[in-house]
Design an enzyme around this catalytic site. Structure first.
Site, PDB file in Angstrom:
ATOM      1  N   SER A  10     -47.332  25.519  41.411  1.00  0.00           N
ATOM      2  CA  SER A  10     -46.204  25.128  40.565  1.00  0.00           C
ATOM      3  C   SER A  10     -44.942  25.948  40.871  1.00  0.00           C
ATOM      4  O   SER A  10     -43.849  25.377  41.006  1.00  0.00           O
ATOM      5  CB  SER A  10     -46.590  25.221  39.088  1.00  0.00           C
ATOM      6  OG  SER A  10     -47.227  26.432  38.842  1.00  0.00           O
ATOM      7  N   LYS A 177     -43.425  42.093  31.971  1.00  0.00           N
ATOM      8  CA  LYS A 177     -44.076  40.795  32.221  1.00  0.00           C
ATOM      9  C   LYS A 177     -45.593  40.939  32.086  1.00  0.00           C
ATOM     10  O   LYS A 177     -46.263  40.037  31.585  1.00  0.00           O
ATOM     11  CB  LYS A 177     -43.695  40.290  33.621  1.00  0.00           C
ATOM     12  CG  LYS A 177     -44.279  38.928  33.967  1.00  0.00           C
ATOM     13  CD  LYS A 177     -43.566  37.791  33.265  1.00  0.00           C
ATOM     14  CE  LYS A 177     -44.253  36.436  33.294  1.00  0.00           C
ATOM     15  NZ  LYS A 177     -44.545  35.862  34.546  1.00  0.00           N
ATOM     16  N   ASN A 181     -48.271  38.687  29.880  1.00  0.00           N
ATOM     17  CA  ASN A 181     -49.433  38.013  30.471  1.00  0.00           C
ATOM     18  C   ASN A 181     -50.756  38.540  29.929  1.00  0.00           C
ATOM     19  O   ASN A 181     -51.700  37.771  29.756  1.00  0.00           O
ATOM     20  CB  ASN A 181     -49.411  38.149  31.997  1.00  0.00           C
ATOM     21  CG  ASN A 181     -48.309  37.327  32.646  1.00  0.00           C
ATOM     22  OD1 ASN A 181     -47.553  37.822  33.469  1.00  0.00           O
ATOM     23  ND2 ASN A 181     -48.192  36.076  32.264  1.00  0.00           N
ATOM     24  N   GLU A 255     -56.122  35.103  37.314  1.00  0.00           N
ATOM     25  CA  GLU A 255     -55.540  36.387  37.731  1.00  0.00           C
ATOM     26  C   GLU A 255     -55.928  37.508  36.762  1.00  0.00           C
ATOM     27  O   GLU A 255     -55.255  38.525  36.696  1.00  0.00           O
ATOM     28  CB  GLU A 255     -54.018  36.250  37.802  1.00  0.00           C
ATOM     29  CG  GLU A 255     -53.574  35.243  38.854  1.00  0.00           C
ATOM     30  CD  GLU A 255     -52.063  35.128  38.964  1.00  0.00           C
ATOM     31  OE1 GLU A 255     -51.519  35.419  40.025  1.00  0.00           O
ATOM     32  OE2 GLU A 255     -51.430  34.735  37.965  1.00  0.00           O
TER      33      GLU A 255
END
Ligand code: PAF
Length: 293
Positions: A10, A177, A181, A255
């Protein structure tokens, strides 16, 4: 600029479409099927009236002569990628979630920037992407590059529709970030919920708060500030399915190791909530046949 984009998931497709408007974009992918679709039809993205033409190659065909490499592959593909004999005449920008790739990147000797992506994007096919949430990309120099060079690169890439900002220091950028996540991704994946469930489901909200507390203590960040940011992102990306939820749904490795696993590995105190989510996501991967043990 002549830009090579490695990976056409994506984010790779989204970058290819927007950068392809102003630059010579070459997509580098693993499968011949995806390569030929990209070469024949370009990239379709709802924001553009017609497909954006790009060149397309197999990732094994990377060579010298480019101005910039943009690496958008997932964390778990990074080891194999860095073990390749990579062209070293141009700088690289690495756009991965998490911080698990940093050590290997330092050892690679490549001139590199790292970056974070705050766009919502959903690949719909080998050469089609939906831009679900307009955000930005932030980059900072990592190894063997002068800040002025990183700043000049960000200016060349930046447009009003596809903003690219330069950050002076990579560490706070990646850590912030990482917090987003490590809180949003595993919980939305475990409970198969969109991002706003962090705000709307009281029990998921409580688990999110506890994960955020643990992560902030490991990364030395203010819980108060980071928790507010997590809640804001959960709201602005509310309808989105996180990348980890999509990986689980589509039977891919997630991940989690370089996100929640990174926090776990760097903690000096017990982190029961991170310990749980790493193993719980591993369990889902195992059941889907994408994790061996
Ligand atoms: O990984 C993701 O999906 C995104 O980084 C985020 C911000 C959690 C939005 O879905």
């Amino acid at each position: 600029m002549k830009i090579g984009i490695i990976g056409a998931g994506s984010i790779g497709l989204l970058a290819g479409a927007y950068l392809g408007e102003h630059h010579e974009v070459h997509m580098f992918v693993k499968s011949e099927e995806q390569r030929s679709a990209l070469a024949a039809e370009g990239i379709t993205c709802g924001e553009f009236p017609c497909p954006v033409p790009v060149y397309a190659h197999l990732v094994t065909e990377m060579k010298e002569g480019y101005d910039l490499w943009l690496v958008t592959i997932k964390q778990h593909a990074m080891d194999g990628f860095l073990e390749q004999d990579l062209p070293a005449d141009a700088p690289y920008v690495f756009l991965q979630n998490g911080m698990g790739h940093l050590e290997k990147l330092a050892q690679s000797g490549l001139r590199s920037c790292v970056g974070v992506v705050e766009h919502g994007a959903l690949a719909k096919g080998p050469n089609e992407v939906v831009h679900k949430g307009k955000g930005n990309i932030q980059i900072a120099v990592y190894r063997r590059m002068e800040p002025a060079h990183g700043q000049a690169l960000s200016k060349e890439l930046h447009t009003a529709h596809f903003p690219v900002f330069f950050k002076a220091d990579y560490e706070p950028m990646l850590k912030s970030k990482l917090i987003i996540n490590t809180v949003i991704n595993p919980l939305t994946a475990l409970f198969s919920q969109p991002n706003h469930s962090i705000l709307t489901n009281p029990s998921i909200h409580e688990l999110a708060r506890l994960l955020c507390e643990e992560a902030c203590s490991v990364l030395g960040l203010s819980f108060f500030d980071e928790w507010e940011r997590v809640k804001t992102i959960a709201e602005t990306t509310g309808e989105n399915h996180s990348s980890m939820l999509r990986d689980i749904t589509e039977h891919r490795l997630t991940e989690v190791d370089s996100i929640s696993g990174y926090i776990l590995d760097h903690g000096k105190i017990p982190l029961p909530y991170h310990h749980f989510v790493v193993h719980a996501i591993h369990a889902l991967e195992y059941e889907r046949g994408v994790r061996k043990r």
